[in-house]
Scaffold this active site. Structure first.
Site, short mmCIF file in Angstrom:
data_model
loop_
_atom_site.label_atom_id
_atom_site.label_comp_id
_atom_site.label_asym_id
_atom_site.label_seq_id
_atom_site.Cartn_x
_atom_site.Cartn_y
_atom_site.Cartn_z
N ASP A 1 -1.84 -46.66 -60.53
CA ASP A 1 -2.40 -45.33 -60.38
C ASP A 1 -3.88 -45.37 -60.02
OD1 ASP A 1 -0.03 -44.11 -60.84
OD2 ASP A 1 -0.49 -43.42 -62.87
N ASN B 1 -20.83 -42.74 -67.39
CA ASN B 1 -19.58 -43.13 -68.02
C ASN B 1 -18.76 -44.08 -67.14
OD1 ASN B 1 -19.57 -42.13 -70.58
ND2 ASN B 1 -18.09 -40.50 -70.19
N THR C 1 -15.60 -45.79 -74.36
CA THR C 1 -14.94 -44.96 -75.37
C THR C 1 -14.38 -43.68 -74.75
OG1 THR C 1 -17.11 -44.03 -75.93
CG2 THR C 1 -16.30 -45.84 -77.29
N ALA C 2 -14.40 -43.58 -73.43
CA ALA C 2 -13.91 -42.38 -72.75
C ALA C 2 -12.57 -42.68 -72.07
CB ALA C 2 -14.96 -41.89 -71.76
N TYR C 3 -12.50 -42.50 -70.76
CA TYR C 3 -11.25 -42.71 -70.03
C TYR C 3 -10.75 -44.14 -70.18
CZ TYR C 3 -7.98 -41.85 -66.10
OH TYR C 3 -6.87 -41.69 -65.33
N ALA C 4 -11.66 -45.11 -70.20
CA ALA C 4 -11.26 -46.51 -70.30
C ALA C 4 -10.51 -46.78 -71.61
CB ALA C 4 -12.48 -47.42 -70.19
N ASP D 1 -20.13 -33.85 -75.11
CA ASP D 1 -20.52 -35.01 -74.33
C ASP D 1 -20.76 -34.67 -72.86
OD1 ASP D 1 -20.21 -36.39 -76.64
OD2 ASP D 1 -18.26 -37.28 -76.13
N GLY D 2 -20.11 -33.63 -72.38
CA GLY D 2 -20.28 -33.24 -70.98
C GLY D 2 -21.70 -32.83 -70.64
#
Length: 464
Positions: free
Chosen positions: A335, A305, A346-349, A204-205
């Site tokens: 934080d 993203n 679908t990533a960090y969230a 994905d990167g």
């Protein structure tokens, strides 16, 4: 270019996916219809939404209809045309109320179900993005480049540091092909008007990196799954020749992944050290502008993203104010906070507890990171709003911001981050279609709703 087969007309950008159902769904299906009520045509859409009994007026035979509704108490079916958008809302409310008609607010949008790739002219140049420092990708990279150059006579662009890999430098058989490459350097060379489409080899990167190279219009992106996760990379490399040929011929579905347009405004501060072209020095701090008379310096980003604002190395809580269209809606104490696109949901969230949203849904997600509050839940806001994030006056420390995990920099008092939906989405080429690809990624990559099946009752257990 998109296929102009259909569109939806909505009265306001904030109601692209209205939950209001058409009043015609309330018709009693058991009654005999008169000729005047045989069908309904949405006047606002000039006939795009057509309702009738029996078979749908338009749509492919034997295809899955996401919006089909079974008839109640009747053998007939009451269907709406296949669409990934919600139905065009009825703008009359009761016997006397209606929506104020304002032609300036009408939006014409492409139905995601009919989004197909086509070319005005045959593509001649392709950007190949390969994951760096991964020896397993060298052979696929070479095979792809040879196929594009020798079989399709295309101009292939690669980043200069890709060809500096020792395995490529020392490969005598690849030497003749290597001389035909066009190279560029990130942050120094502008290739935005020279690329017809993009092929990504990796995870994905690589797709996020491709997005960062184009701050305006993005060429179509075809992503091969050769990395670790691969949520955004639907293609397998085994049959790459036929798949690439289909894309070159314009035979592919696409999903428009919305991006965030981000503007960072910082007060001028004296900083020393070398400055790169993107305005960030070696310490990750935004450098002063060249105009010494200007009190502020602005830098824009296109984010696929998420934008992450966190407390950085400080041990204190981050304390940032979040404004929506100029109104203070909350202060984040924790934080940090994540502002993400549906693609980024679908990533960090997702790791921070947010819902996962299909990329066709026009929305922006606001997700707190470890908030010091039991009631701070993630929220979803319309895609058209403008968010502004600043340090609170009471903040004990600075904050740090990153864009798709890159360009990390410090945010101090007086600085601001403005975020809204960009008008330049990333057109991602689908393996099948936007819905099937997304659910397959949920199942294969995130193991969504994986659970051991519950056993059914035996005959004796049912008696109890």
């Amino acid at each position: 270019m998109l296929n102009p087969e259909r569109h939806q007309c909505l009265p306001d950008g904030s109601s692209l996916l209205s939950t209001m159902e058409m009043e015609q769904e309330k018709i009693s299906l058991g009654k005999e219809m008169n000729p005047d009520s045989a069908s309904y045509r949405c006047s606002a859409c000039h006939g795009d939404e057509d309702w009738s009994y029996g078979n749908p007026i338009r749509g492919r035979a034997k295809s899955r209809s996401l919006s089909a509704s079974p008839a109640l108490g009747s053998t007939k079916e009451f269907r709406r045309t296949r669409s990934l958008h919600g139905p065009c809302p009825v703008t009359t409310f009761g016997p006397k109320a209606c929506m104020l008609q304002n032609p300036k607010t009408i939006m014409h949008i492409q139905d995601p179900a009919s989004q197909r790739l086509t070319w005005n002219k045959s593509p001649k140049s392709v950007l190949v993005i390969k994951k760096i420092r991964d020896a397993s990708l060298l052979q696929p990279f070479k095979a792809l480049c040879v196929y594009l150059m020798e079989e399709n006579n295309m101009i292939v662009y690669v980043e200069k540091k890709v060809l500096e890999d020792p395995a490529i430098v020392n490969d005598e058989h690849f030497g003749a092909v290597k001389k035909k490459f066009c190279t560029f350097r990130e942050d120094y060379d502008d290739i935005s008007n020279q690329i017809d489409f993009i092929i990504c080899l990796g995870g994905d990167g690589t797709l996020l990196y491709a997005s960062s190279l184009f701050q305006g219009s993005v060429p179509p992106v075809m992503a091969f799954h050769l990395g670790s996760l691969g949520f955004l990379t639907p293609f397998n490399f085994e049959n790459f020749q036929s798949q690439v040929t289909q894309v070159i011929e314009g035979n592919a579905a696409i999903v428009l992944r919305s991006r965030l347009k981000v503007k960072v405004v910082k007060e001028l501060r004296e900083k020393k050290g070398p400055v790169l072209q993107n305005g960030i020095d070696e310490n990750g701090v935004l450098a002063p502008g060249l105009d010494k008379d200007s009190p502020k310096h602005m830098v824009n980003y296109q984010v696929l993203n998420e934008v992450v604002i966190d407390r950085g190395p400080s041990s204190y809580l981050s304390n940032v104010d979040v404004y929506l269209d100029g109104h203070l809606i909350t202060t984040v104490q924790g934080d940090g906070v994540i502002v993400s696109t549906p693609t980024g949901s679908t990533a960090y969230a997702a790791a921070a507890g947010a819902s996962m949203i299909h990329p066709n849904v026009p929305a922006i997600m606001i997700t707190p990171i470890c908030p010091h509050s039991l009631s701070f839940r993630p929220i979803v806001v319309p895609a058209g709003v403008e968010l502004k994030i600043m340090l609170s006056p009471e903040a004990r420390n600075t904050a740090w911001v990153s864009f798709d995990g890159r360009k990390r920099q410090e945010i101090c008092h007086g600085d601001s981050i403005s975020i809204t939906t960009s008008c330049y989405p990333l057109p991602s080429i689908c393996f099948r279609d936007p819905v099937s690809d997304w659910f397959e990624s949920l199942a294969e990559c995130l193991h969504w709703n994986v659970r051991k099946k519950q056993n059914h009752f035996t005959g004796e257990e049912e008696e109890f």
